[in-house]
Design an enzyme around this catalytic site. Structure first.
Site, short mmCIF file in Angstrom:
data_model
loop_
_atom_site.label_atom_id
_atom_site.label_comp_id
_atom_site.label_asym_id
_atom_site.label_seq_id
_atom_site.Cartn_x
_atom_site.Cartn_y
_atom_site.Cartn_z
N GLY A 271 -7.12 18.07 -73.61
CA GLY A 271 -6.11 17.55 -72.69
C GLY A 271 -4.72 17.67 -73.28
CE1 TYR A 272 -4.49 18.60 -77.80
CE2 TYR A 272 -2.92 20.23 -78.56
CZ TYR A 272 -3.85 19.25 -78.84
OH TYR A 272 -4.14 18.94 -80.14
CB SER A 273 -1.13 22.50 -70.74
OG SER A 273 -1.13 23.38 -71.82
CD GLU B 208 -5.76 26.48 -78.38
OE1 GLU B 208 -4.91 25.61 -78.63
OE2 GLU B 208 -6.07 26.82 -77.23
CB SER C 250 3.60 31.89 -74.75
OG SER C 250 4.87 31.49 -75.24
CD GLU D 173 6.91 35.45 -74.52
OE1 GLU D 173 5.90 34.71 -74.42
OE2 GLU D 173 6.89 36.64 -74.16
#
Lengths: 403, 356
Positions: free
Chosen positions: A137-139, A253, A384, A386
């Site tokens: 449960g992150y984003s 991760e 990402s 970036e």
């Protein structure tokens, strides 16, 4: 560089190798040969066959699915060298590791580092037996690359927290038993107001909605928390320590996304060999399309040096007893190259390489199409490309923030 | 950086200290200014040989240290960082030909002198401007070798040429029947067309059918090691420059557009290092050499090419000036890219080795 093998330990290793071989002979069901771990994946529900259950239980009982984890929490308590032997012997026998998923890859190592004794006793053993599925449960809708902007709020109610908010991109949320989440416990400080807590997915107030992706699959979900009661003992670390713990978990991760885990499996079939099945060749066995041939060689050379880089990062970490400075580039490189490989595979196969469904396409062809589409996520999730570039520039190269 | 043993760490540290203190780029500028076609400092090379660098891959019984190619690569990488002009790479490659293919007598005669720096050897294979070892016209009859080799590296300082003829590799000493025509290239180093006109030649008869390929693979990995040092230095210099140059009241290093380009170059450099070190290690292990050397030189070509271009661009106008070093790296880079296998040649070889 070749690792020096001490003669004294060689006999021990041989004995252990024999033990693993015997274990496989006694326990690995022949019908599972060549299968992969269905439970570990995030792309489908679990309906274990009796053979799969038997194999999972056998490996879990030994702790060999998590070989280097401490024995007191159900791990194997083995050395890295022994873990490698298990890996090698399983691969030789065509046997998969039935213990996997986010619990093994990310949450377990993090809890072993930051959890208290009671939490480790409660949560680690079921992971080592492959009994519990964890999700992340992150984003949130407004906290993607800017993850610390998360708004899901856990209100202190004395003996418990009351959690309200929405998470998204919850991998395997629809099949998960439990969720490790970062939530806000203090609205006054962006980073120090974040805490790391564990939420049961079957609690009242938890609602999960799968998201259909461009690949046609639904491996991700939106997860809604409405007045969900989370007991205080489910807080990992201190209140406000969640950003530190959460970032540590992300390192695990990244290592997994880049393929730092197991390189041999990443090698895949040579694109040149695949191309020879789809494209005309000359009398000398060379691909007739010289431009395509050059493109394939160009890719395969870079892919090889990526694999060499991943190996080097592991050797350096082992030698230095810490993380190699190039580990930060592995995620960026590995994901980009995997995407490139999928695109090149389409060029090799032509329209035969773009099948959506139907008998006119082999399983391998259809899987490659879905993998090509789903693979677009790899440069977005887990930080990402970036964001990785920011990390490399600022933390590794020491380039400053704009004032 | 590969995990090194103690001897290798000492060797690298020694090379680093010497190049930084005794052979910075200003030394290369002096060599250039001298205008001598052999284009290296004899005293400096004598010192390098005294430190054992000319004999790193030569067996101990012939006066070398037999440390191997990874060790040789460590020294060459440091020399590449400061553009140290010397025949060390070519001498090492030529010595390897004698180690692999020489008779006991040939080894005893040449290897101790090549290790001590008393004599210098180089390799002469290509007969045109592009690397193409399949196209060799040079021939030998009655022990006399005739043919013309193009753009031979370090030809002017060489006492001994290891020459590829149609039927194998030969040793030819400088002197009668050997004539040099200087070919000044952009890197300001020693290059010459070498014409052999009935020059006395001794065959290297013991290396087997693949001797030429084996020697060229050693040339590829060592050239790639020199390029690795160069690419690392361009990266480090560029990063330093971005951290101190101020525009719009900000150091350039704070601009995200530049940060991401440096992150890309950093990742490229990591790939290049892995490929080059693996190539050197493959030679030492004697396993999968052709493939590993092809990958090493191909990655060196790719990354060095981009690094040199980005180095100039990120330095801005001053990168275009002779006063700054970055241009020297660009000019040397292109010469090395075209030597012992251009990118397209290497990709063709990789495809063949992979069976497509």
């Amino acid at each position: 560089m070749a690792t020096q093998i001490e003669p004294a330990t060689q006999t021990d290793e041989d004995a252990f190798r024999a033990e693993v071989q015997q274990f496989l002979a006694d326990n690995f069901p022949a019908e599972l040969k060549g299968q992969s771990n269905a439970l570990a994946g995030v792309d489908g529900p679990t309906n274990e066959t009796p053979a799969q259950t038997k194999w999972r239980e056998a490996v879990g009982a030994r702790g060999w699915g998590t070989p280097t984890w401490p024995k007191e929490y159900g791990g194997g308590g083995l050395t890295k060298a022994q873990a490698k032997i298990i890996d090698q012997e399983f691969a030789k026998a065509g046997a998969y590791n039935p213990i996997g998923g986010m619990g093994v890859m990310m949450f377990g190592p993090t809890l072993l580092e930051y959890g208290n004794e009671a939490q480790k006793k409660e949560h680690i053993p079921p992971i080592t037996r492959g009994e519990i599925r964890w999700c992340q449960g992150y984003s949130e809708p407004n906290a993607g690359s800017d993850l610390a902007n998360l708004q899901t709020f856990a209100e202190d109610k004395g003996d418990h927290y009351l959690v309200n908010g929405q998470k998204t991109w919850t991998s395997g949320g629809q099949w998960a038993d439990k969720c490790f989440a970062i939530v806000r416990t203090d609205k006054s400080d962006k980073h120090k107001g974040i805490s790391f807590m564990l939420i049961d997915m079957d609690k009242p107030g938890v609602e999960v909605r799968p998201i259909t992706m461009i690949s046609g699959t639904s491996p991700f979900c939106e997860t809604f928390f409405t007045d969900v009661k989370v007991p205080k003992e489910n807080l990992v670390g201190e209140e406000g320590q969640g950003w530190t713990i959460g970032k540590r978990l992300l390192q695990h991760e990244r290592t997994n996304i880049s393929g730092g885990g197991s390189l041999a499996r990443l090698m895949g079939q040579s694109l040149g060999d695949i191309a020879k099945k789809y494209q005309p060749t000359g009398a000398d066995g060379e691909l007739a399309d010289a431009v395509l041939r050059d493109k394939i060689a160009d890719f395969e050379i870079r892919w090889n040096s990526f694999l060499l880089t991943a190996r080097r990062a592991m050797e350096e970490s082992k030698a230095a007893g810490g993380v190699s400075e190039i580990s930060s580039v592995l995620k960026k490189l590995g994901t980009k190259l995997s995407q490139e490989r999928s695109e090149l595979l389409i060029e090799i196969r032509g329209l035969q390489g773009l099948g959506w469904e139907g008998d006119g396409f082999s399983d391998g062809e259809l899987e490659a199409v879905r993998a090509w589409l789903f693979g677009k996520a790899t440069t977005i999730y887990g930080g990402s490309t970036e964001i990785q570039n920011n990390i490399i520039a600022k933390r590794v190269l020491g380039m400053l923030d704009h004032q | 950086m590969a995990v090194l043993n103690e001897e290798q760490e000492m060797l690298r540290d020694m090379a680093r200290e010497w190049t930084v203190n005794e052979s910075p780029v200003t030394e290369f500028r002096k060599v250039r200014a001298s205008g001598e076609p052999e284009a290296f400092n004899r005293d400096a090379y004598a010192t390098m040989a005294q430190m054992g660098w000319a004999g790193v891959i030569i067996p101990e019984e012939h006066g070398g240290s037999d440390f191997g190619f990874l060790s040789a690569g460590l020294v060459v990488e440091e020399l590449g960082k400061t553009l140290t002009a010397s025949p060390l790479v070519m001498n090492t490659v030529a010595a390897s030909a004698i180690v692999l293919g020489g008779s006991d007598e040939q080894k005893a005669r040449w290897l101790p002198r090549l290790a001590s720096g008393e004599a210098i050897a180089t390799l002469a294979v290509d007969e045109g401007p592009s690397h193409d070892p399949a196209k060799i016209e040079t021939s030998v009859s009655d022990g006399k070798l005739s043919g013309t080799k193009a753009f031979v590296h370090e030809a002017h300082g060489a006492d001994l040429f290891v020459v590829a003829a149609k039927d194998g590799l030969y040793l030819v000493e400088k002197g009668d029947g050997v004539a040099l025509t200087t070919r000044k290239l952009t890197d300001q180093r020693s290059h010459a067309d070498v014409t052999f006109d009935g020059a006395a030649a001794e065959k290297l008869a013991n290396g087997g059918d693949n001797l030429l390929d084996d020697v060229l693979d050693r040339a590829r990995v060592l050239t790639a090691a020199e390029m690795l040092g160069m690419a690392q230095q361009v990266f480090d210099d560029t990063l330093d420059y971005l951290k101190q140059r101020v525009q719009f009241n900000q150091v350039l290093a704070s601009f995200q557009a530049l940060q991401h380009r440096m992150a890309d170059l950093f990742a490229d450099l990591a790939q290049m290092r892995s490929a080059v070190e693996a190539g050197l290690q493959a030679v030492d292990a004697g396993f999968g050499v052709a493939r590993a050397a092809t990958i090493a030189k191909a990655e060196a070509n790719r990354v060095m090419h981009t690094m040199a271009n980005e180095g100039i661009q990120l330095h801005g106008g001053i990168g275009m000036t002779d006063e700054y070093d970055v241009g020297f790296y660009l000019k040397r880079a292109r010469v090395l890219e075209q030597s012992f296998g251009s990118s397209s040649w290497l990709k063709d070889r990789f495809s063949k080795l992979s069976g497509y």
